[in-house]
Design an enzyme around this catalytic site. Structure first.
Site, PDB file in Angstrom:
ATOM      1  NE  ARG A 258      -3.857  -2.641   2.171  1.00  0.00           N
ATOM      2  CZ  ARG A 258      -4.651  -2.956   3.126  1.00  0.00           C
ATOM      3  NH1 ARG A 258      -4.877  -1.889   3.992  1.00  0.00           N
ATOM      4  NH2 ARG A 258      -5.138  -3.971   3.090  1.00  0.00           N
ATOM      5  NE  ARG A 273      -1.923   4.942   8.902  1.00  0.00           N
ATOM      6  CZ  ARG A 273      -3.048   4.522   8.425  1.00  0.00           C
ATOM      7  NH1 ARG A 273      -3.541   3.786   7.189  1.00  0.00           N
ATOM      8  NH2 ARG A 273      -4.083   4.571   9.470  1.00  0.00           N
ATOM      9  CD  GLU A 345      -9.475  -0.371   9.907  1.00  0.00           C
ATOM     10  OE1 GLU A 345      -9.413   0.641  10.010  1.00  0.00           O
ATOM     11  OE2 GLU A 345      -9.555  -1.236   8.870  1.00  0.00           O
ATOM     12  CB  SER A 348     -11.414  -4.335   7.131  1.00  0.00           C
ATOM     13  OG  SER A 348     -12.537  -3.588   6.971  1.00  0.00           O
ATOM     14  NE  ARG A 385      -2.480  -1.442  11.071  1.00  0.00           N
ATOM     15  CZ  ARG A 385      -3.515  -0.512  10.650  1.00  0.00           C
ATOM     16  NH1 ARG A 385      -4.674  -0.816  11.008  1.00  0.00           N
ATOM     17  NH2 ARG A 385      -2.857   0.590   9.877  1.00  0.00           N
TER      18      ARG A 385
END
Length: 419
Positions: A258, A273, A345, A348, A385
RNA sequence: GGAGGCAUCGCCUAGUCAGGUCUAUGGCGCGGGAUUGCUAAUCCCGUUGGGGCGCAAGUCCCUCGCGCGUUCGAAUCGCGCUGCCUCCGCCA
């Protein structure tokens, strides 16, 4: 992509959904385009019917009548070509407009925009209590020598990391534990290609909206997938899935890439991130009437994994305004990070109903007829994460980190460190 | 990277050289039915997918890997692309 026919029969429904998202789409223009397209299509088809009939007459004709018939058909043919060009232009305009339209929104999704509008579904577990000041994942990871972002920056720039030693074994343990929990429920493990064509990006709905987040290999016109969802959804593109083998469930393991464009100030510390991380992703293809249940099933698996990791978490239902274009409904899990003092987070879970299936042409055939399937995806383990959450929640006074029991058979050790 | 070959409606396949009832043949599979009568067989009918119009019956259009072109007309001819196969080179 939404169903154009729905736009015709119930434009109010589509309009209401788009408003809840805050999407700026000129529906009236779209409806107008569609109706012009169909009107012209009828003209073109009538002309083609005429041409087909004339063609047969020419094939049978003999003598002087034949050349006359050919001359007549030439005029017809010229007119048809002109009509077809017009049709192609409108079709292309319509397609470009349609691909921009986001999915409908589930009636139960909370209204609003931004984090504060998300609905808190549940909170599970309680924050660990420490008799020392807990550190954040970076202090712990660097202390143990298992995360190195400084050298990664030297080699690749910011937002990259080396995982070392026990962290690597922890990654494989997490992935294997997830697979072992999912396989008995029919999830087929898959390692997909991560370089994909633009078609796969459009088909899954990441293009055109999120193009800026995707790495492109320009020389080969390929894109690095940000999630295994892209190649797994696309795996069955233009296929008819046998009804007796539904639902189809996969758990894909892949590296995810990403660009994180526009996030320069956020989460700059550590590996929260990063541009590259590994993830096991659940993906389901199911009958339309089953997708609500399937969604709950994926979410239940996610919760089961976080419970097994002994990490406090909460489940949020994402508000209409924050849904990604393909999502009909979405639940996130956020893990508690005691060292950082925030929720993060970590999963998802989305039901995209027929949005991806329509773009990718994934159908199934039953007695009732042929229909588009529904697609769903959910994070099994986002490894980076998950490691962050494990380090912060299971850290001990001496700088070591306890491995939760459920993971120990997979790691082969019950503690990392002390340094 | 170089050379060559292939791509037909679930699967296999005829048709492509010589463009026109190709409205794409046959087999397998699948669905329905008939007959015989029982570790089954034979026969008949149906069966690509998508779209437009229509209450419906129906009707028309598209679909021979994809696109563009030639032509009055393309499964068929030309060009480009994609995928697969074989050989050479390279490579974990």
């Amino acid at each position: 992509m939404i169903d154009v026919r729905l736009l015709r029969t119930d434009p109010g429904l589509v309009r209401a959904s788009l408003e809840r998202r805050g999407a700026k789409v000129d529906l009236d223009h779209l409806i107008e385009l569609d109706s012009r397209y169909r009107a012209l299509l009828q003209e073109v088809e009538a002309a083609r019917a005429e041409q087909n009939a004339a063609g047969k007459r020419i094939a049978e004709a003999r003598g002087p009548g034949k050349s006359q018939a050919i001359a007549e058909m030439k005029r017809l043919s010229d007119r048809l070509k002109q009509l077809e060009a017009e049709l192609a232009e409108i079709r292309s305009e319509l397609d470009h407009a349609l691909i921009e339209v986001p999915n409908l929104v589930h009636p139960d999704a909370p209204d609003g925009f931004g984090d504060e509008s998300n609905r808190l579904v549940s909170t599970v577990g309680s924050p660990p209590v420490f008799d020392f000041t807990p550190k954040d994942h970076m202090d712990i990871g660097e202390g143990l020598g298992i995360i190195d972002t400084e050298r990664a920056a030297k080699v690749s720039g910011s937002r990259f990391a080396y995982l070392l030693g026990p962290a690597v074994l922890l990654e494989f343990a997490l992935v294997r534990m997830a697979m072992d929990r999912l396989m008995p429920d029919g999830f087929v493990p898959v390692i997909p290609p991560v370089l994909v064509r633009a078609e796969a990006m459009f088909g899954t709905g990441f293009f055109p909206t999120d193009e800026a987040q995707v790495y492109r290999c320009a020389d080969d016109d390929l894109y690095l997938a940000g999630t295994a969802e892209v190649p797994i959804a696309s795996m069955h593109a233009r296929e008819m899935l046998p009804a007796d083998r539904m639902p189809r469930r996969y758990v894909g393991y892949s590296t995810c890439f990403r660009r994180e464009a526009g996030t320069y100030g956020r989460d700059t510390r550590g590996i929260i991130r990063v541009h590259q991380f590994d993830k096991a992703e659940m993906f389901s293809f199911c009958f339309p009437e089953d997708s609500d249940n399937e969604h709950q099933r994926l979410l239940a698996h996610e919760e089961g994994i976080w419970q097994a990791l002994e990490i406090p978490y909460r489940v949020l239902e994402i508000c209409a305004g924050d849904l990604a274009a393909p999502n009909y409904r979405k639940f996130d899990i956020e893990a508690w990070l005691p060292g950082t003092g925030r929720w993060l987070e970590v999963t998802s879970c989305s039901n995209d109903i027929d949005y991806q299936a329509r773009r990718l042409q994934i159908r199934t055939k039953r007695d009732s007829g042929t229909e588009l399937v529904h697609t769903l995806n959910g994070t099994a383990v986002a490894v980076g994460r998950a490691i962050v959450a494990l380090l912060e929640n299971h850290q001990q006074a001496d700088g070591s980190v306890r491995i939760p029991e459920a993971l120990q058979p997979y790691t082969g050790f019950d503690v990392i460190g002390p340094p």
